[in-house]
Scaffold this motif. Structure first.
Motif, short mmCIF file in Angstrom:
data_model
loop_
_atom_site.label_atom_id
_atom_site.label_comp_id
_atom_site.label_asym_id
_atom_site.label_seq_id
_atom_site.Cartn_x
_atom_site.Cartn_y
_atom_site.Cartn_z
N CYS A 1 0.86 -1.18 0.00
CA CYS A 1 0.00 0.00 0.00
C CYS A 1 0.90 1.24 0.00
O CYS A 1 2.01 1.20 0.54
CB CYS A 1 -0.87 -0.02 1.26
N HIS B 1 -1.10 -5.05 4.93
CA HIS B 1 -2.51 -5.17 5.31
C HIS B 1 -3.40 -5.52 4.12
O HIS B 1 -4.61 -5.55 4.24
CB HIS B 1 -3.00 -3.89 6.01
N GLU B 2 -2.78 -5.76 2.96
CA GLU B 2 -3.57 -6.14 1.77
C GLU B 2 -3.12 -7.55 1.38
O GLU B 2 -2.18 -7.70 0.61
CB GLU B 2 -3.27 -5.18 0.62
N GLU C 1 -8.92 -5.04 -0.17
CA GLU C 1 -8.89 -3.91 0.76
C GLU C 1 -8.91 -2.58 0.00
O GLU C 1 -9.82 -1.75 0.24
CB GLU C 1 -7.69 -4.03 1.71
#
Ligand SMILES: [Zn+2]
Ligand SMILES: [Zn+2]
Length: 392
Positions: free
Chosen positions: A37, A58-59, A143
């Motif tokens: 990201c 977080h993806e 996400e």
């Protein structure tokens, strides 16, 4: 296991560490794909994070390898996407199921270990089961897609609206993809890199719908295409004073400005521009993260039911001889239960109505992920989404 560990600001290494220990309610996910990201770059090289050491990412998506205590062992072997926010479930927004605004959340990849590793510990409630025809790479984009969809649904453009999108990074481009899928015909895209034009072409946007703000005055360009009025809905996906000014200055009377881009600095508006918010009665709105429902029942079961509902509704509506009254009833039933942003995205992925993988410009084996970080940090190459792929 191998994992990319952030030990301190600008100290990011591939380490051999122990597999995560599962807490109650968690599963071990074998990571198959993980996207970098834009926010990971300052996290790793400039600002650091809440505590060190930390595995960012977080993806990501993967396969459930183990189930911890209090988790249905039926999860093992399931292909999953992951909602990275772990809400407190007690604060005001959480009680309203608006988890994206939780006051005391944890977050995989920024507050607790994330997906740039062989394995990650994830609460089972944060899993979303993947239909067979959704790839791991696509699922690692759930996400950012949900973030784009959240912004779009909050602005709720009408298909007949003229919609401007300023800022053509991952979120801006995904937003355009979902606007098109939602039937918005008149999209005006403002960017500042030649490469973005190719990306827009891949998404099927005509070349004349793109303004290169290095060469053209975006205000004049927008006026020419909107009979001088400005856009009905303006998505600001950059977060700079200049682009905020364009947004307020070039939104039509009664229109909506959706603020999407994270701010680079203090944001100021000149008085003459500020006046336009008042005189044009603009609705200026923010958007943050995405909506995800934590159902009482097993998420997998709930998702399966939803998908079944959607296809049943379609079948019923397509049947001959459905009375108008019945049609309205079926549609109302669907509208009364709007899917959360993640379900909205997954349904469209499964039905092949959106295809985000054209925005993946680089894929690296997970062991070589640092190359992707360097490209994004040093801007040595054009990129949109850079992804680490396990076993590549
Ligand atoms: Zn992100
Ligand atoms: Zn909360």
């Amino acid at each position: 296991m191998k994992a990319w560990v952030l030990h301190d600001i600008n100290d990011f290494r591939l380490d051999n560490i122990e597999e995560p220990v599962l807490h109650d309610g968690e599963v071990l996910v074998e990571v198959k794909a993980a996207g970098i990201c834009g926010s990971d770059i300052p996290r790793v090289y400039q600002n650091g994070t809440y505590s060190f050491p930390l595995i960012p990412g977080h993806e990501f998506s993967g396969v459930v390898a183990k189930a911890g205590k209090a988790v249905d062992p039926g999860w093992i072997g399931k292909r999953v996407g992951i909602f990275p926010l772990i809400p407190c479930r007690a604060c005001g927004p959480c009680r309203k199921e608006q988890y994206e605004m939780c006051r005391h959340y944890s977050y995989l990849g920024s507050r607790t270990d994330g997906g740039f590793a062989e394995y990650a510990a994830v609460p089972a409630e944060n899993l979303i089961i993947l239909p067979d025809n959704v790839t791991f790479a696509e699922a690692a984009m759930l996400e950012p897609m949900a973030v784009a969809v959240h912004a779009m649904r909050r602005a709720a453009p009408d298909p007949a609206d003229i919609v401007a999108v300023c800022g053509l990074g991952t979120i801006g481009l995904l937003l355009i993809m979902f606007l098109q899928e939602a039937g918005v015909k008149n999209i005006l895209a403002i960017g500042n890199k030649g490469f973005q034009k190719q990306m827009l072409e891949k998404l099927g946007l005509p070349g004349d719908a793109w303004c290169d703000s290095r060469e053209q005055n975006p205000g004049q360009w927008l006026r020419e295409r909107t009979e001088g009025a400005g856009a009905d809905v303006f998505f600001e996906c950059v977060g700079k004073n200049e682009t905020l000014t364009w947004a307020v200055d070039h939104t039509a009377p009664g229109g909506r400005v959706m603020l999407v881009g994270n701010p680079f600095s203090d944001m100021n508006l000149e008085k003459a521009v500020y006046w336009k918010i008042l005189r044009n009665q603009l609705t200026v709105t923010g958007t943050w993260n995405s909506s995800f429902s934590f159902p009482e029942t097993e998420p997998s079961i709930r998702m399966a039911e939803r998908m079944e509902d959607a296809s049943l509704t379609k079948q019923r509506l397509s049947k001959q001889g459905v009375s108008d009254e019945e049609r309205r009833y079926i549609q109302d039933a669907g509208e009364n239960c709007p899917p959360d942003d993640w379900q909205y995205v997954l349904e469209r992925l499964a039905q092949k109505r959106v295809s985000p993988s054209c925005l993946i410009t680089h894929r690296f084996p997970m062991d070589e992920l640092e190359q992707g970080f360097h490209i994004m940090r040093d801007k040595t190459e054009d990129y949109i989404k850079i992804m680490g792929i396990a076993g590549k």
